[in-house]
Enzyme design. Structure first.
Site, PDB file in Angstrom:
ATOM      1  N   CYS A 230       2.100  -1.868  -7.319  1.00  0.00           N
ATOM      2  CA  CYS A 230       2.068  -1.557  -8.835  1.00  0.00           C
ATOM      3  C   CYS A 230       0.531  -1.420  -9.296  1.00  0.00           C
ATOM      4  CB  CYS A 230       2.398  -2.818  -9.571  1.00  0.00           C
ATOM      5  SG  CYS A 230       4.208  -3.217  -9.023  1.00  0.00           S
TER       6      CYS A 230
ATOM      7  N   ARG B  78      -1.694   4.302  -4.947  1.00  0.00           N
ATOM      8  CA  ARG B  78      -1.490   2.893  -4.366  1.00  0.00           C
ATOM      9  C   ARG B  78       0.164   2.957  -4.166  1.00  0.00           C
ATOM     10  NH1 ARG B  78      -4.810  -0.726  -6.034  1.00  0.00           N
ATOM     11  NH2 ARG B  78      -3.089  -2.417  -6.192  1.00  0.00           N
TER      12      ARG B  78
ATOM     13  N   TRP C  66       6.066  -0.650  -8.226  1.00  0.00           N
ATOM     14  CA  TRP C  66       6.911  -0.873  -6.902  1.00  0.00           C
ATOM     15  C   TRP C  66       7.799  -1.666  -6.957  1.00  0.00           C
ATOM     16  CZ3 TRP C  66       5.490   1.548  -1.953  1.00  0.00           C
ATOM     17  CH2 TRP C  66       6.063   1.137  -0.905  1.00  0.00           C
TER      18      TRP C  66
ATOM     19  N   ASN D  91       1.655  -6.888 -12.840  1.00  0.00           N
ATOM     20  CA  ASN D  91       1.694  -6.773 -11.482  1.00  0.00           C
ATOM     21  C   ASN D  91       1.934  -8.163 -10.896  1.00  0.00           C
ATOM     22  OD1 ASN D  91       1.104  -4.402 -11.722  1.00  0.00           O
ATOM     23  ND2 ASN D  91      -0.937  -4.279 -11.039  1.00  0.00           N
ATOM     24  N   GLY D  92       2.314  -8.386  -9.537  1.00  0.00           N
ATOM     25  CA  GLY D  92       2.656  -9.705  -9.186  1.00  0.00           C
ATOM     26  C   GLY D  92       3.895 -10.053  -8.945  1.00  0.00           C
TER      27      GLY D  92
ATOM     28  N   GLU E 140      -4.390   1.587  17.186  1.00  0.00           N
ATOM     29  CA  GLU E 140      -4.906   2.396  16.068  1.00  0.00           C
ATOM     30  C   GLU E 140      -4.279   3.923  16.044  1.00  0.00           C
ATOM     31  OE1 GLU E 140      -5.324   1.677  13.031  1.00  0.00           O
ATOM     32  OE2 GLU E 140      -6.228   3.767  12.202  1.00  0.00           O
TER      33      GLU E 140
ATOM     34  N   LYS F  37      -1.522   5.611  13.519  1.00  0.00           N
ATOM     35  CA  LYS F  37      -1.779   6.566  12.606  1.00  0.00           C
ATOM     36  C   LYS F  37      -0.627   7.634  12.919  1.00  0.00           C
ATOM     37  CE  LYS F  37      -5.410   6.119  10.346  1.00  0.00           C
ATOM     38  NZ  LYS F  37      -5.183   4.686  10.294  1.00  0.00           N
TER      39      LYS F  37
ATOM     40  N   GLU G  21       2.368   6.472  11.217  1.00  0.00           N
ATOM     41  CA  GLU G  21       2.657   6.389   9.751  1.00  0.00           C
ATOM     42  C   GLU G  21       2.493   7.774   9.043  1.00  0.00           C
ATOM     43  OE1 GLU G  21      -0.262   3.762   8.350  1.00  0.00           O
ATOM     44  OE2 GLU G  21      -1.928   4.471   9.222  1.00  0.00           O
TER      45      GLU G  21
ATOM     46  N   HIS H   5       3.992  -1.498  34.898  1.00  0.00           N
ATOM     47  CA  HIS H   5       4.675  -2.931  34.954  1.00  0.00           C
ATOM     48  C   HIS H   5       6.070  -2.569  34.004  1.00  0.00           C
ATOM     49  CE1 HIS H   5       1.850  -5.022  37.471  1.00  0.00           C
ATOM     50  NE2 HIS H   5       1.015  -4.769  36.431  1.00  0.00           N
TER      51      HIS H   5
ATOM     52  N   LYS I 257      -0.705   1.678  -0.297  1.00  0.00           N
ATOM     53  CA  LYS I 257      -2.021   1.643   0.229  1.00  0.00           C
ATOM     54  C   LYS I 257      -2.172   0.164   0.116  1.00  0.00           C
ATOM     55  CE  LYS I 257      -6.211   3.064   1.092  1.00  0.00           C
ATOM     56  NZ  LYS I 257      -6.454   3.248   2.643  1.00  0.00           N
TER      57      LYS I 257
HETATM   58  C1  G6P Z   1      -0.808  -1.369   4.170  1.00  0.00           C
HETATM   59  C2  G6P Z   1      -1.406   0.280   4.335  1.00  0.00           C
HETATM   60  C3  G6P Z   1      -2.222   0.093   5.963  1.00  0.00           C
HETATM   61  C4  G6P Z   1      -3.216  -0.971   5.995  1.00  0.00           C
HETATM   62  C5  G6P Z   1      -2.895  -2.324   5.375  1.00  0.00           C
HETATM   63  C6  G6P Z   1      -4.104  -3.090   5.210  1.00  0.00           C
HETATM   64  O1  G6P Z   1      -0.005  -1.603   5.260  1.00  0.00           O
HETATM   65  O2  G6P Z   1      -0.263   1.150   4.638  1.00  0.00           O
HETATM   66  O3  G6P Z   1      -2.737   1.206   6.037  1.00  0.00           O
HETATM   67  O4  G6P Z   1      -4.064  -0.764   7.097  1.00  0.00           O
HETATM   68  O5  G6P Z   1      -2.112  -2.270   4.416  1.00  0.00           O
HETATM   69  O6  G6P Z   1      -4.682  -3.075   4.125  1.00  0.00           O
HETATM   70  P1  G6P Z   1      -6.149  -3.500   3.739  1.00  0.00           P
HETATM   71  O7  G6P Z   1      -6.424  -3.064   2.347  1.00  0.00           O
HETATM   72  O8  G6P Z   1      -5.770  -4.937   3.807  1.00  0.00           O
HETATM   73  O9  G6P Z   1      -6.981  -2.925   4.712  1.00  0.00           O
END
Ligand code: G6P
Length: 607
Positions: A2, A27, A73, A99-100, A482, A486, A489, A505, A602
């Site tokens: 949000c 966001r 959201w 928000n929240g 990682e 990527k 996602e 294994h 985000k």
């Molecule tokens: C969400 C995003 C990820 C990110 C994670 C942590 O899940 O989609 O891309 O890595 O949050 O976010 P932060 O802002 O705490 O690094």
């Protein structure tokens, strides 16, 4: 998730609000709305669509010098127009955006219903509008009403309130959800994220938890929920409006990938000490004696921040010879962790807002744990909660998939490992080697970036894969995790990461011509082990993309991405870059919405 934006001043609020909301789109949201005062009445426009739809719906005739807006959201109630913010009280005087999460919303809604109020939405937020209205008895200010209402509320909020009867002020409140005030010339801006207001002003004030402010065009006043006046000193935000523009790029992820050499230079600036072959991290507030007494380092973060933490754990163990590990903050907070006074905890977050990470920090502090923040956004909740730490200086990161922030996280942990190492057993010569290695990294990243065409071609060859393996060993294992994350996602191609030695294994059973593997082969002491991993995969007919800084036997792999030689301990930082580009180009070939992948946000500010 949000987003909140507000304006009070001399210009037309509608375009300011719409532009602010557009800046908050990154966001993640599912509906949007705004309210302004026009001809003595609240004019509310909402949509279950995009900010562009909202823009199309707002009447051109509506002008106002005060207003509030929101991107939502969905948490309580589905993402439809009724549930979109702003929410109004029954008389239509008061509009709120929030928000929240209000935890006692159910109870408050029941009390309101019992008092004869009809709630029209399924949201927790609507209850706030009715509560404030009930408290706004004759003679009391809007701020008093908000204060009284909030004393009945449990939960988190960034809250912005507009009352049509007092159009020369807005009231804002914060508890756990960020609120920033932007100071202009006879105008004030309010937002949950500086992205929404930075093109208007860089002078800002961050509200603290349990603070309430009344904002007028010519200034603001703050106090706490228990009625104590507070004094705030404005700060200047680092980011500039241009940081939020695409420039020549088609999307933010590619822009941010290419910004990495510069971002890395920023995180290293002033922090490499050639003379004493160590790092300078003033913000962590730990002297040599305190650093020496650290027995363990534990990294906590979510998503990519967690994988950066894994890279950090490997770096700290190698450089400082202190046991280190990483854990998802989301798990840590739920498992009643044993908090150890001799462990240094590091909370990692690009946004500084991720609720799971924030809660982990609060749990740690409650139990007397020592926690540093590794955070990109200055003034964010996690940065403030930690109180000390390392800022990442990556600049604003807009694409959901983290790139430059992740690189700067890993680089910060190299600095931390170097610093702890140098107060312990690391020699000056070793320290100098790491300092030189870090200095060389930005240019080495440029070399990787220069291979984009080759990487795009390889992505084109593999874009029809349904599943992929990412294989790495020791230092390269978090890189593989990682890399797989990527790919999943942003391209929606299923990917799994395995430690090279674990292949035999179990997962080897899945290798055939339809299962390509990305194998990380740094030119280090495990080089020959990784060659035999590739041979095992090839023997079962599996295609291999090798990412290497060594000389691979000709024709061993089906495709090769070369990275420069670097200081071996720093390999994870360099090896991550081609995997970002590979995922990006896979997603591009598949026509995905790269900056805003489906179902993801985000900043995840809810549980
Ligand atoms: C969400 C995003 C990820 C990110 C994670 C942590 O899940 O989609 O891309 O890595 O949050 O976010 P932060 O802002 O705490 O690094």
């Amino acid at each position: 998730m949000c987003g909140i934006v507000g304006y009070i001043g001399r210009r037309d609020a509608v375009p300011v609000l719409l532009e602010g909301l557009r800046r908050l789109e990154y966001r993640g949201y599912d509906s949007a709305g705004l309210a302004v005062v026009y001809r003595g009445k609240l004019q509310v426009t909402k949509t279950a669509g995009r900010v562009q739809d909202l823009r199309d719906q707002v009447s051109d005739r509506v002008h106002s010098t005060v207003g509030i807006g929101h991107t939502r959201w969905a948490t309580h109630g589905e993402p439809n127009e009724v549930n979109a913010h702003p929410h109004l009280d029954a008389a239509g005087n008061i509009a709120v955006v929030h928000n929240g999460i209000i935890e006692n919303a159910e109870q408050l809604r029941d009390q309101l219903t019992a008092a004869g109020v009809t709630l029209v939405s399924d949201t927790d937020t609507e209850a706030l509008a009715h509560l404030i209205a009930a408290e706004k008895t004759d003679g009391s200010s809007l701020e008093d009403a908000v204060l009284r209402a909030l004393r009945r509320v449990e939960g988190t909020y960034g809250l912005l309130v507009l009352d049509v009867r007092c159009p020369d002020e807005l009231v804002v409140a914060r508890n756990g959800s960020p609120i920033v005030l932007g100071i202009g010339e006879n105008e004030m801006f309010i937002a949950s994220d500086v992205a929404a207001i930075v093109r208007h002003t860089q002078r800002v004030v961050y509200l603290d938890d349990t603070e309430v402010a009344t904002v007028r065009s010519n200034g603001y006043q703050t106090r706490t929920l228990d009625n104590q006046r507070t004094n705030k000193t404005p700060t200047t935000v680092e980011a500039e409006a241009g940081d939020y523009e695409l420039g020549p790029y088609a999307d933010f992820m590619r822009k941010e990938i290419h910004e990495q050499p510069e971002a890395l230079r920023r995180v290293l600036r002033g922090r490499l000490d050639e003379r004493f072959a160590t790092a300078r991290l003033g913000g962590i507030n730990l002297d040599a004696r305190e650093l020496r007494s650290v027995r363990r380092v534990k990294f906590l973060g979510c998503g990519s921040a967690y994988y950066a933490g894994q890279m950090g754990a490997v770096l700290v163990e190698e450089l400082a010879r202190v046991p280190a590990d990483a854990e998802p903050a989301s798990e840590f907070r739920y498992r009643n962790p044993v908090v150890d006074a001799e462990t240094l905890y590091v909370a990692i977050s690009q946004s500084g807002e991720t609720l799971d990470t924030l809660m982990a920090v609060q749990e740690l502090k409650r139990k007397g744990g020592q926690v540093l923040g590794a955070v990109n956004v200055v003034g964010s909740a996690i940065a403030r909660e930690c109180g000390h730490g390392v800022f990442l200086h990556a600049g604003p990161e807009i694409a959901v998939a983290s790139t430059k922030a992740l690189t700067n996280m890993a680089a910060s942990f190299a600095l931390l490992g170097l610093l702890i190492g140098r107060v312990r057993d690391m020699s000056a010569a070793e320290g100098s080697r790491i300092v030189a290695g870090l200095r060389a990294l930005p240019e080495q990243i440029n070399h990787v970036l220069a291979q984009e065409d080759n990487i795009a071609t390889i992505a084109g060859q593999f874009a029809d894969a349904e599943h992929m393996f990412y294989i790495g060993r020791v230092r390269a294992w978090p890189v593989a995790r990682e890399g797989a994350q990527k790919l999943k996602e942003i391209s929606y191609v299923h990917a799994e990461a395995y430690q090279a030695s674990e292949l035999k294994h179990g997962p080897l059973a899945l290798i055939d011509a339809s299962m390509p593997s990305v194998v990380l082969v740094p030119d280090d002491e495990l080089f020959s082990k990784n060659i035999s991993t590739i041979e095992q995969i090839k023997a079962r007919g599996g295609p291999v993309i090798a990412v290497t800084s060594g000389d691979l036997p000709a024709d061993l792999a089906d495709a090769v991405i070369r990275v420069p030689h670097c200081t071996p301990e720093l390999d994870p930082i360099l090896l991550t870059i081609p995997l970002q580009m590979f995922a990006y180009h896979m997603a591009a070939k598949l026509g995905r919405d790269i900056d805003k992948p489906r179902n993801l946000a985000k900043s995840v500010t809810v549980e």
